[in-house]
Design a protein around this motif. Structure first.
Motif, PDB file in Angstrom:
ATOM      1  N   SER A 161      27.167 -98.809 106.996  1.00 36.11           N
ATOM      2  CA  SER A 161      27.368 -99.633 108.193  1.00 36.11           C
ATOM      3  C   SER A 161      27.073 -98.890 109.492  1.00 36.11           C
ATOM      4  O   SER A 161      27.361 -99.392 110.579  1.00 36.11           O
ATOM      5  N   ALA A 162      26.480 -97.700 109.398  1.00 36.57           N
ATOM      6  CA  ALA A 162      26.374 -96.820 110.560  1.00 36.57           C
ATOM      7  C   ALA A 162      25.314 -97.241 111.578  1.00 36.57           C
ATOM      8  O   ALA A 162      25.478 -96.990 112.781  1.00 36.57           O
ATOM      9  N   LEU A 163      24.213 -97.862 111.138  1.00 37.80           N
ATOM     10  CA  LEU A 163      23.074 -98.058 112.031  1.00 37.80           C
ATOM     11  C   LEU A 163      23.385 -98.939 113.245  1.00 37.80           C
ATOM     12  O   LEU A 163      23.055 -98.551 114.381  1.00 37.80           O
ATOM     13  N   PRO A 164      23.998-100.122 113.103  1.00 36.25           N
ATOM     14  CA  PRO A 164      24.315-100.900 114.301  1.00 36.25           C
ATOM     15  C   PRO A 164      25.247-100.152 115.256  1.00 36.25           C
ATOM     16  O   PRO A 164      25.084-100.231 116.485  1.00 36.25           O
ATOM     17  N   ALA A 165      26.211 -99.419 114.702  1.00 36.88           N
ATOM     18  CA  ALA A 165      27.120 -98.640 115.539  1.00 36.88           C
ATOM     19  C   ALA A 165      26.360 -97.555 116.299  1.00 36.88           C
ATOM     20  O   ALA A 165      26.625 -97.301 117.480  1.00 36.88           O
ATOM     21  N   TYR A 166      25.425 -96.908 115.610  1.00 37.15           N
ATOM     22  CA  TYR A 166      24.612 -95.866 116.236  1.00 37.15           C
ATOM     23  C   TYR A 166      23.801 -96.434 117.402  1.00 37.15           C
ATOM     24  O   TYR A 166      23.792 -95.873 118.503  1.00 37.15           O
ATOM     25  N   LEU A 167      23.100 -97.532 117.165  1.00 42.94           N
ATOM     26  CA  LEU A 167      22.251 -98.113 118.209  1.00 42.94           C
ATOM     27  C   LEU A 167      23.083 -98.540 119.420  1.00 42.94           C
ATOM     28  O   LEU A 167      22.677 -98.334 120.572  1.00 42.94           O
ATOM     29  N   GLU A 188      35.017 -94.171 100.260  1.00 41.77           N
ATOM     30  CA  GLU A 188      34.673 -93.174  99.246  1.00 41.77           C
ATOM     31  C   GLU A 188      34.326 -91.844  99.913  1.00 41.77           C
ATOM     32  O   GLU A 188      33.921 -91.811 101.075  1.00 41.77           O
ATOM     33  N   TYR A 189      34.466 -90.767  99.118  1.00 39.09           N
ATOM     34  CA  TYR A 189      33.979 -89.464  99.563  1.00 39.09           C
ATOM     35  C   TYR A 189      32.634 -89.212  98.893  1.00 39.09           C
ATOM     36  O   TYR A 189      32.507 -89.289  97.663  1.00 39.09           O
ATOM     37  N   TYR A 190      31.622 -88.933  99.702  1.00 39.77           N
ATOM     38  CA  TYR A 190      30.292 -88.600  99.186  1.00 39.77           C
ATOM     39  C   TYR A 190      30.039 -87.112  99.410  1.00 39.77           C
ATOM     40  O   TYR A 190      30.009 -86.645 100.551  1.00 39.77           O
ATOM     41  N   ALA A 191      29.863 -86.364  98.324  1.00 41.67           N
ATOM     42  CA  ALA A 191      29.439 -84.979  98.458  1.00 41.67           C
ATOM     43  C   ALA A 191      28.029 -84.962  99.047  1.00 41.67           C
ATOM     44  O   ALA A 191      27.237 -85.872  98.786  1.00 41.67           O
ATOM     45  N   PHE A 249      23.787 -87.756  98.566  1.00 45.64           N
ATOM     46  CA  PHE A 249      22.872 -88.500  99.426  1.00 45.64           C
ATOM     47  C   PHE A 249      21.408 -88.260  99.050  1.00 45.64           C
ATOM     48  O   PHE A 249      20.527 -88.955  99.545  1.00 45.64           O
ATOM     49  N   GLN A 250      21.141 -87.286  98.171  1.00 47.18           N
ATOM     50  CA  GLN A 250      19.769 -86.978  97.782  1.00 47.18           C
ATOM     51  C   GLN A 250      19.297 -87.823  96.609  1.00 47.18           C
ATOM     52  O   GLN A 250      18.125 -87.762  96.228  1.00 47.18           O
ATOM     53  N   GLY A 251      20.182 -88.605  96.004  1.00 47.05           N
ATOM     54  CA  GLY A 251      19.794 -89.423  94.857  1.00 47.05           C
ATOM     55  C   GLY A 251      18.815 -90.522  95.245  1.00 47.05           C
ATOM     56  O   GLY A 251      18.812 -90.999  96.383  1.00 47.05           O
ATOM     57  N   PRO A 252      17.965 -90.962  94.303  1.00 43.66           N
ATOM     58  CA  PRO A 252      16.939 -91.975  94.603  1.00 43.66           C
ATOM     59  C   PRO A 252      17.531 -93.311  95.041  1.00 43.66           C
ATOM     60  O   PRO A 252      16.889 -94.053  95.793  1.00 43.66           O
ATOM     61  N   ALA A 253      18.739 -93.636  94.594  1.00 40.78           N
ATOM     62  CA  ALA A 253      19.355 -94.905  94.975  1.00 40.78           C
ATOM     63  C   ALA A 253      19.986 -94.848  96.362  1.00 40.78           C
ATOM     64  O   ALA A 253      20.468 -95.862  96.862  1.00 40.78           O
ATOM     65  N   MET A 254      19.943 -93.667  96.978  1.00 44.89           N
ATOM     66  CA  MET A 254      20.631 -93.487  98.264  1.00 44.89           C
ATOM     67  C   MET A 254      19.653 -93.296  99.422  1.00 44.89           C
ATOM     68  O   MET A 254      20.024 -92.771 100.469  1.00 44.89           O
ATOM     69  N   ARG A 291      20.961 -92.399 102.912  1.00 48.09           N
ATOM     70  CA  ARG A 291      20.672 -91.037 103.374  1.00 48.09           C
ATOM     71  C   ARG A 291      20.221 -91.053 104.837  1.00 48.09           C
ATOM     72  O   ARG A 291      20.622 -90.197 105.630  1.00 48.09           O
ATOM     73  N   PHE A 292      19.412 -92.038 105.206  1.00 48.95           N
ATOM     74  CA  PHE A 292      18.984 -92.174 106.598  1.00 48.95           C
ATOM     75  C   PHE A 292      20.166 -92.485 107.509  1.00 48.95           C
ATOM     76  O   PHE A 292      20.321 -91.882 108.582  1.00 48.95           O
ATOM     77  N   PHE A 293      21.028 -93.415 107.078  1.00 48.86           N
ATOM     78  CA  PHE A 293      22.205 -93.757 107.881  1.00 48.86           C
ATOM     79  C   PHE A 293      23.114 -92.545 108.043  1.00 48.86           C
ATOM     80  O   PHE A 293      23.666 -92.295 109.123  1.00 48.86           O
TER      81      PHE A 293
END
Length: 373
Positions: free
Chosen positions: A99-105, A122-125, A129-134, A138-140
């Motif tokens: 949900s970060a992008l609208p807040a960032y802009l 959740e806690y993300y190590a 963020f390097q996984g293909p599904a992320m 990862r950009f956010f």
């Protein structure tokens, strides 16, 4: 009156802790807020508040059509931003890096003075963020680490274990902005708690939550219950269940096990759970996030008066282990289940009931205090 914009771009209905929080904020007459979220695709009844506008969009991940996916993503970012421009909130609270992008802009280019609050379910190590599904997440998250984390007034995780990991990952974040916000049920659940009746045979086990062979001990507990038909009954409520698990349970057709693959509405849990003896937490702890998880179901079972069995691997549950007063919390080796190990647990009825104080209203006080300061 302070104006809050809450951005949660995953479906609200999948996250009872956030709907509990919204219900609490909605009752505070000194606060006004707007909510930005997405439609769910699992036929869950949409959460709503009579006096609060909840903007809903289509989640891009729910379509395989590339054009529709791009269009959904565009709307998911820029329609909330447009509404933020109109609403001009004092505080933006976003939940999860998704949900970060609208807040960032909004914070960076429109209203740098807006107060920024961030919460993580959740806690993300960092390596996750390097996984293909992320890829998009990862950009956010890059926006978080390069800008948002440095500008936030509040950043929270659900427990101290996860918060400690998060703080070590991002040592530049001021400790004064780090908080915990646990996943507790509404206080009304505790008020309706009835004194525990003596456990009878067969003991009734309850499981509510997501299910997969990879990440839960569903095969182990089902096999155990099937092998003890005179002593145990198990009812499963799961709307987020892998198809292979459904097929397996249906093919097994075990008399003392039932499956409701539509789940149960959240507000109906207390009344339904009162007829059970034990609530099950079945996560295998396949990553750090789950190993150090104290899931909301742990507290929901407890507040409903159920004993709880949690896997030994879940370090996040260890502070709540309790064999002194009901409801009990026991850590169980689901890889080596034996009826003999449970006989003393099930026969122990002489202890008194403990009053459960885990409730969302008390937990929200520290967040509301920061919001109002």
């Amino acid at each position: 009156m302070k104006k809050i914009a809450l951005i949660h771009l995953l479906p609200l209905e999948y996250y009872p802790p956030v709907t509990n929080l919204l219900s609490i904020i909605d009752k505070d007459s000194s606060l006004s807020f707007r909510v930005f979220s997405t439609h769910n695709n699992k036929n869950r009844q949409e959460f709503y508040l009579s006096g609060t506008k909840i903007f809903r969009y289509n989640y891009p991940g729910y379509t395989s059509n590339l054009i529709l996916k791009i269009w959904s993503f565009f709307k998911l970012v820029f329609l909330p931003l447009f509404e933020l421009l109109r609403y001009h909130p004092d505080i933006v609270l976003y939940i999860e890096p998704h949900s970060a992008l609208p807040a960032y802009l909004y914070k960076r280019f429109v209203n740098p003075r807006v107060k920024l609050f961030i919460h993580h379910h959740e806690y993300y190590a960092p390596e996750e963020f390097q996984g293909p599904a992320m890829r998009s997440v990862r950009f956010f998250h890059k926006l978080e680490t390069t800008f948002l984390f440095k500008k936030a007034t509040w950043i929270s995780q659900t427990n101290t274990h996860r918060l400690d990991f998060f703080s070590k990952d991002y040592p530049y974040i001021s400790k004064s902005t780090l908080f915990t916000l646990a996943n507790y049920p509404p206080i009304s659940w505790a008020k309706s708690l009835k004194k525990r009746a003596k456990i009878k045979i067969p003991t009734r086990l309850l499981y509510i939550g997501a299910l997969s062979f990879e990440n839960t001990y569903i095969r182990e507990i089902v096999t155990f219950v099937r092998n003890n038909p005179n002593s145990l009954k198990l009812d499963i409520f799961s709307y987020n269940i892998h198809k292979d698990v459904i097929s397996w349970l249906q093919s097994e057709n075990i008399e003392n096990i039932t499956l409701n693959a539509f789940g149960i509405p959240y507000d109906q849990i207390p009344k339904m759970a009162s007829s059970y003896d034990v609530g099950l937490v079945l996560y295998k702890g396949h990553n750090i996030n789950y190993q150090y998880n104290a899931p909301n179901k742990l507290f929901e079972y407890l507040v409903c008066g159920l004993d709880v069995w949690v896997p030994k691997k879940l370090t996040g549950c260890k502070p709540y282990l309790n064999s002194q007063s009901r409801p009990f919390v026991f850590d169980i080796n689901f890889n080596n289940l034996s009826m003999a190990d449970f006989s003393s647990i099930m026969e122990e009825n002489s202890v008194g009931d403990s009053f459960i104080q885990y409730n969302a209203e008390n937990e929200a006080i520290k967040l509301l205090k920061q919001i109002k300061s």
